[in-house]
Write an enzyme that holds these catalytic residues in place. Structure first.
Site, PDB file in Angstrom:
ATOM      1  N   GLY A 157       8.907   0.935   7.452  1.00  0.00           N
ATOM      2  CA  GLY A 157       9.172  -0.112   6.558  1.00  0.00           C
ATOM      3  C   GLY A 157       7.872  -0.095   5.521  1.00  0.00           C
ATOM      4  CE  LYS A 158       8.924  -2.308  -0.031  1.00  0.00           C
ATOM      5  NZ  LYS A 158       9.457  -3.483  -1.066  1.00  0.00           N
ATOM      6  CB  VAL A 159       1.604  -0.178   4.977  1.00  0.00           C
ATOM      7  CG1 VAL A 159       0.337  -0.650   5.398  1.00  0.00           C
ATOM      8  CG2 VAL A 159       2.392   0.798   5.762  1.00  0.00           C
ATOM      9  CE  LYS A 163       3.310   1.958  10.126  1.00  0.00           C
ATOM     10  NZ  LYS A 163       3.129   2.848  10.852  1.00  0.00           N
ATOM     11  CG  ASP A 203       5.415  12.939  12.357  1.00  0.00           C
ATOM     12  OD1 ASP A 203       5.921  13.903  12.136  1.00  0.00           O
ATOM     13  OD2 ASP A 203       5.792  11.577  11.950  1.00  0.00           O
ATOM     14  CG  LEU A 217      -1.964  -1.180   1.334  1.00  0.00           C
ATOM     15  CD1 LEU A 217      -2.709  -1.233   2.676  1.00  0.00           C
ATOM     16  CD2 LEU A 217      -2.942  -1.172   0.340  1.00  0.00           C
ATOM     17  CD  GLU A 236       9.570   1.322   1.053  1.00  0.00           C
ATOM     18  OE1 GLU A 236      10.875   0.792   1.598  1.00  0.00           O
ATOM     19  OE2 GLU A 236       9.382   1.220  -0.237  1.00  0.00           O
ATOM     20  N   GLY A 237       7.084   3.896   4.312  1.00  0.00           N
ATOM     21  CA  GLY A 237       7.628   4.964   5.043  1.00  0.00           C
ATOM     22  C   GLY A 237       8.862   4.520   5.700  1.00  0.00           C
ATOM     23  N   GLY A 238       9.458   5.371   6.718  1.00  0.00           N
ATOM     24  CA  GLY A 238      10.494   5.249   7.394  1.00  0.00           C
ATOM     25  C   GLY A 238      10.666   3.974   8.272  1.00  0.00           C
TER      26      GLY A 238
END
Length: 409
Positions: free
Chosen positions: A87-89, A112, A209, A81, A83-85
């Site tokens: 990891g992937k979702v 996640k 955040d 779906l 990707e962030g800091g």
């Protein structure tokens, strides 16, 4: 004051599924004297955030790695779906009754998975479990459970059909629909209620955040904030702020926090003000692809927010002029208040909710002024689609789990 974790509070390889995590994790806030105080919900503002509560213990399901591997088709690339800091979702499907059903009879989830090379890692995973495991509110994403087996750290969330606010405001895909004015206001109210809930609990919680990528949307465009990896317990009654390492995302972080590391409850209010401006303009907080002098949205736009005629020229061109001019001016004034240079002059999130509710209840009919073809957002769609934020911590873009809506969540 920060979030404290017992060194012996978590089993290192919980493989049993279907059990509550009650008693496994503990969250306490130190008041500086060695005594601890636990969260309890404030009972005075229920109309602002109905059904919100802070649970005594986390109420989460413990998933096995094998179960989540099967749910995501072995973490197949076409289930990603975003990707962030961290990891992937991945999108997943569970053939049980642990989560709400979709039309096919399977439970749709979002998983996640920590990237072993991620610099966020274990502490933010624990923070997410502890905060979202206890927080219950209609405008917070629901954390369903977690998995911790050896080096595998995963989090399981409810599936959010419409993806992130960021993608709807800045996405270039033809499948991404422009948000009309009334939907934008609905999203803002929901997100404001979530922050008000966090701020007005007896032990305040600072989200730290707040940004468009962390505001997620369900199938009816109800907004829910996600990603509590950086959340902090607020200051004790004898203190005004928390002193902590500066972490967050440039463009959204409050100036006093960036300059001193002093984190206030109203530091979140500044971030909300930035999102208000993004919602008005349809432009990112930071974008080096814009002309010189316009890279930082707040520095560029803030002087224009108090002038109605100038405001008209910076409003999102994709609205095609279909917005109520009085309400837009009121939102701009609210943004200016939230962006106050000193935290003590900013409104509380309770006041922000009340202001947004008043604007919404006025039900002003949209006017259709002449569209300015030289609008500063006219070149938006010629820009690269990748988001290039400048994070204050090693997240490199924050939570991107929902950037690819509508296929996300």
């Amino acid at each position: 004051m920060g979030t404290c974790f017992s060194s012996s509070s978590v089993n290192h390889s919980p493989t049993t599924t279907g059990h509550s995590s009650s008693g496994i994790f503990s969250i306490e806030g130190s008041n500086g004297s060695g005594n601890s105080r636990f969260w309890s919900a404030s009972g005075g503002d229920d109309m602002l955030y109905p059904n919100g509560q802070i649970l005594a213990t986390p109420n989460l399901r413990i998933f096995s790695f094998a179960e989540l591997k099967a749910a995501t088709r072995n973490f197949r690339s076409d289930t990603v779906l975003g990707e962030g800091g961290f990891g992937k979702v991945y999108k997943g499907w569970l053939d049980d009754k642990s989560t709400s059903k979709n039309g096919s009879g399977s439970s749709v989830i979002a998983v996640k998975k920590l990237n072993p090379e991620s610099m966020q890692g274990f502490q933010e995973w624990k923070s997410e479990v502890n905060f979202l495991g206890r927080l219950s509110h209609p405008n917070l994403v629901k954390l369903l459970g977690y998995c911790w087996e050896e080096r595998e750290l995963l989090l399981v969330y409810e599936f959010m059909q419409k993806g992130s606010l960021e993608n709807h405001l800045f996405g270039r895909s033809s499948a991404v629909q422009t948000l009309p004015w009334d939907i934008r206001l609905k999203i803002l109210i929901g997100a404001a209620r979530a922050l008000a809930f966090l701020h007005t609990s007896e032990t305040q919680i600072i989200y730290r955040d707040f940004k468009a990528s962390n505001i997620l949307l369900d199938g009816s465009y109800n907004s829910k904030i996600s990603d509590f990896g950086l959340a902090k317990m607020g200051p004790s009654a004898s203190q005004s702020h928390v002193t902590t390492r500066v972490m967050g995302t440039y463009g959204y972080a409050a100036p006093e926090y960036v300059a001193t590391g002093h984190l206030y409850v109203k530091s979140d209010v500044y971030g909300f003000g930035v999102v208000l401006v993004e919602m008005l303009t349809g432009l990112r907080a930071l974008d080096t692809n814009r002309p010189s002098g316009q890279h930082n949205l707040i520095v560029w736009v803030k002087p224009l927010l108090s002038h109605r005629r100038k405001l008209k020229d910076i409003l999102d061109s994709r609205l095609e002029g279909k917005y109520p001019s009085k309400a837009a001016a009121q939102i701009a004034q609210l943004a200016l208040a939230c962006l106050g240079p000193e935290q003590k002059t900013r409104p509380s999130m309770k006041e922000v909710v009340e202001t947004l509710e008043r604007i919404n209840s006025a039900k002003e009919k949209p006017k259709v002024p002449r569209i300015n073809t030289t609008h500063p957002t006219a070149y938006r769609h010629s820009q690269p689609s990748l988001h290039h934020p400048s994070p204050l911590h090693p997240r490199q873009g924050g939570n991107r789990a929902y950037q690819q809506a509508p296929r996300a969540w």
